[in-house]
Write a protein that holds these residues in place. Structure first.
Motif, PDB file in Angstrom:
ATOM      1  N   ASP A 107       5.107  -8.156   0.162  1.00 30.61           N
ATOM      2  CA  ASP A 107       5.566  -6.753  -0.144  1.00 30.61           C
ATOM      3  C   ASP A 107       4.316  -5.541  -0.194  1.00 30.61           C
ATOM      4  N   THR A 108       3.519  -5.865   0.677  1.00 32.90           N
ATOM      5  CA  THR A 108       2.280  -4.990   0.470  1.00 32.90           C
ATOM      6  C   THR A 108       2.584  -3.407   0.484  1.00 32.90           C
ATOM      7  N   ASP A 109       3.174  -3.033   1.503  1.00 35.23           N
ATOM      8  CA  ASP A 109       3.732  -1.683   1.794  1.00 35.23           C
ATOM      9  C   ASP A 109       4.895  -1.243   1.137  1.00 35.23           C
ATOM     10  N   LEU A 110       5.740  -1.939   0.405  1.00 40.37           N
ATOM     11  CA  LEU A 110       6.980  -1.781  -0.096  1.00 40.37           C
ATOM     12  C   LEU A 110       6.793  -0.460  -1.171  1.00 40.37           C
ATOM     13  N   LYS A 111       7.712   0.346  -0.898  1.00 39.53           N
ATOM     14  CA  LYS A 111       7.715   1.645  -1.732  1.00 39.53           C
ATOM     15  C   LYS A 111       6.400   2.404  -2.155  1.00 39.53           C
ATOM     16  N   LEU A 112       5.605   2.377  -0.912  1.00 37.28           N
ATOM     17  CA  LEU A 112       4.541   3.340  -1.069  1.00 37.28           C
ATOM     18  C   LEU A 112       4.590   4.171  -0.211  1.00 37.28           C
ATOM     19  N   ALA A 113       4.091   5.482  -0.601  1.00 40.04           N
ATOM     20  CA  ALA A 113       3.881   6.498   0.072  1.00 40.04           C
ATOM     21  C   ALA A 113       2.756   6.279   1.122  1.00 40.04           C
ATOM     22  N   ASP A 114       2.695   7.186   2.096  1.00 45.60           N
ATOM     23  CA  ASP A 114       1.927   6.949   3.322  1.00 45.60           C
ATOM     24  C   ASP A 114       0.362   6.924   2.957  1.00 45.60           C
ATOM     25  N   VAL A 115      -0.053   7.796   1.873  1.00 43.10           N
ATOM     26  CA  VAL A 115      -1.425   7.797   1.567  1.00 43.10           C
ATOM     27  C   VAL A 115      -1.465   6.575   0.701  1.00 43.10           C
ATOM     28  N   GLU A 116      -0.703   6.132   0.045  1.00 38.31           N
ATOM     29  CA  GLU A 116      -0.914   4.796  -0.921  1.00 38.31           C
ATOM     30  C   GLU A 116      -0.918   3.770   0.242  1.00 38.31           C
ATOM     31  N   ARG A 117      -0.084   3.397   0.872  1.00 37.43           N
ATOM     32  CA  ARG A 117      -0.327   2.521   2.179  1.00 37.43           C
ATOM     33  C   ARG A 117      -1.395   2.396   2.743  1.00 37.43           C
ATOM     34  N   ALA A 118      -2.198   3.675   3.036  1.00 33.99           N
ATOM     35  CA  ALA A 118      -3.282   3.538   3.443  1.00 33.99           C
ATOM     36  C   ALA A 118      -4.482   3.139   2.479  1.00 33.99           C
TER      37      ALA A 118
END
Length: 293
Positions: free
Chosen positions: A211-222
């Protein structure tokens, strides 16, 4: 964490030949290549995933991409030796699956896998780190480790923790209460970084992140993808489950085998739960022994 407060389902064992053979002079392990053909896992209600092909060199960032319920987590657990595949062939770090599940489990670690490696919300960041370092020391069966003085072992644990935090991009000084901050007070990205740091303490050759990108904003995903690229760039192979793979990653896609019914999601969850039960109990027992040490 495995069970209440572990960063990996099965701690990396420095005495294991699969690790020692590829360790550099500083003790850091080389990454593990991941190759699979026609890889599949069948649960009580059908196939969790099937026909998966992977070809990733050591030190790669592998993104397991697909919709929720498509068997992504099961594939992650199978590639790290936590679940036994039903068909196909695979080699991880030169070890064959399913024949050498134990060896693959020892060379790998898990970060943020719900139901398998969950953080304890009541513990602080420092407590999680200390406990994981203590657990790691317990599984260090090398002669060099046994001959170290208590002061040397504490210094080694401190170095491992500092290196893991740096690799995960977690600066404890920026947390509300520093390292005494409880997990329940961490933001989603901070908790993910802590889980990653705990897994890295064992210096694994391969690390799996769910779940690496779960519930993360675009900036946080980056930010987290940049961190995982850095981990892979340092030599540790990273296999990360996500809904959308980042640019430059080795992409492995999963999809429900049968899209005409709703069994795929149930199969994935049930199979993962059944596999995780023994692993969680096993690690909980190890943690209890480590606390008494």
């Amino acid at each position: 964490m495995d069970g209440p407060a572990s960063g990996a389902t099965s701690p990396d064992n420095p005495a294991n030949p699969a690790n020692a053979a590829d360790a550099d002079e500083h003790g850091a392990a080389a990454g593990a290549s991941v190759a699979a053909t026609g890889f599949g896992l069948k649960g009580p209600r059908g196939w969790a995933f099937r026909g998966v092909d992977v070809d990733a060199a050591a030190g790669s960032l592998v993104a397991v991409e697909g919709p929720s319920g498509s068997g992504r987590t099961c594939l992650l657990l199978a590639l790290t030796g936590r679940m036994k595949p039903s068909e196909g062939t695979a080699r991880v770090g030169g070890m064959r699956l399913p024949k050498q599940l134990t060896a693959v489990r020892r060379m790998s670690a898990l970060a943020h896998v719900p139901g398998v490696t969950e953080l304890d919300p009541a513990l602080t960041v420092a407590e999680h780190l200390r406990e994981q370092a203590l657990l790691q020391r317990r599984f260090d069966g090398t002669l060099r480790g046994l001959l170290r003085t208590p002061a040397e072992r504490r210094a080694e644990a401190s170095l491992r923790i500092d290196a893991a935090l740096a690799a995960a991009g977690l600066d404890t000084e920026t947390l509300p209460k520093g390292s005494r901050t409880s997990v329940r007070d961490l933001e989603r990205l901070e908790a993910l970084r802590l889980s990653l740091a705990l897994a890295l303490i064992g210096r694994p050759r391969l690390i799996g992140v769910d779940d690496t990108d779960l519930k993360l904003a675009d900036v946080e995903r980056a930010e987290i993808w940049a961190q995982l690229r850095a981990v892979a760039g340092s030599g540790t192979t990273v296999v990360a489950v996500c809904s959308e793979a980042p640019a430059g990653a080795v992409v492995v896609s999963t999809a429900p085998v049968n899209t005409t019914n709703d069994t795929a999601n149930d199969t994935t969850n049930d199979t993962a739960d059944e596999s995780a039960d023994g692993t969680v109990k096993e690690t909980a027992d190890a943690l209890a022994e480590a606390r008494r040490a």
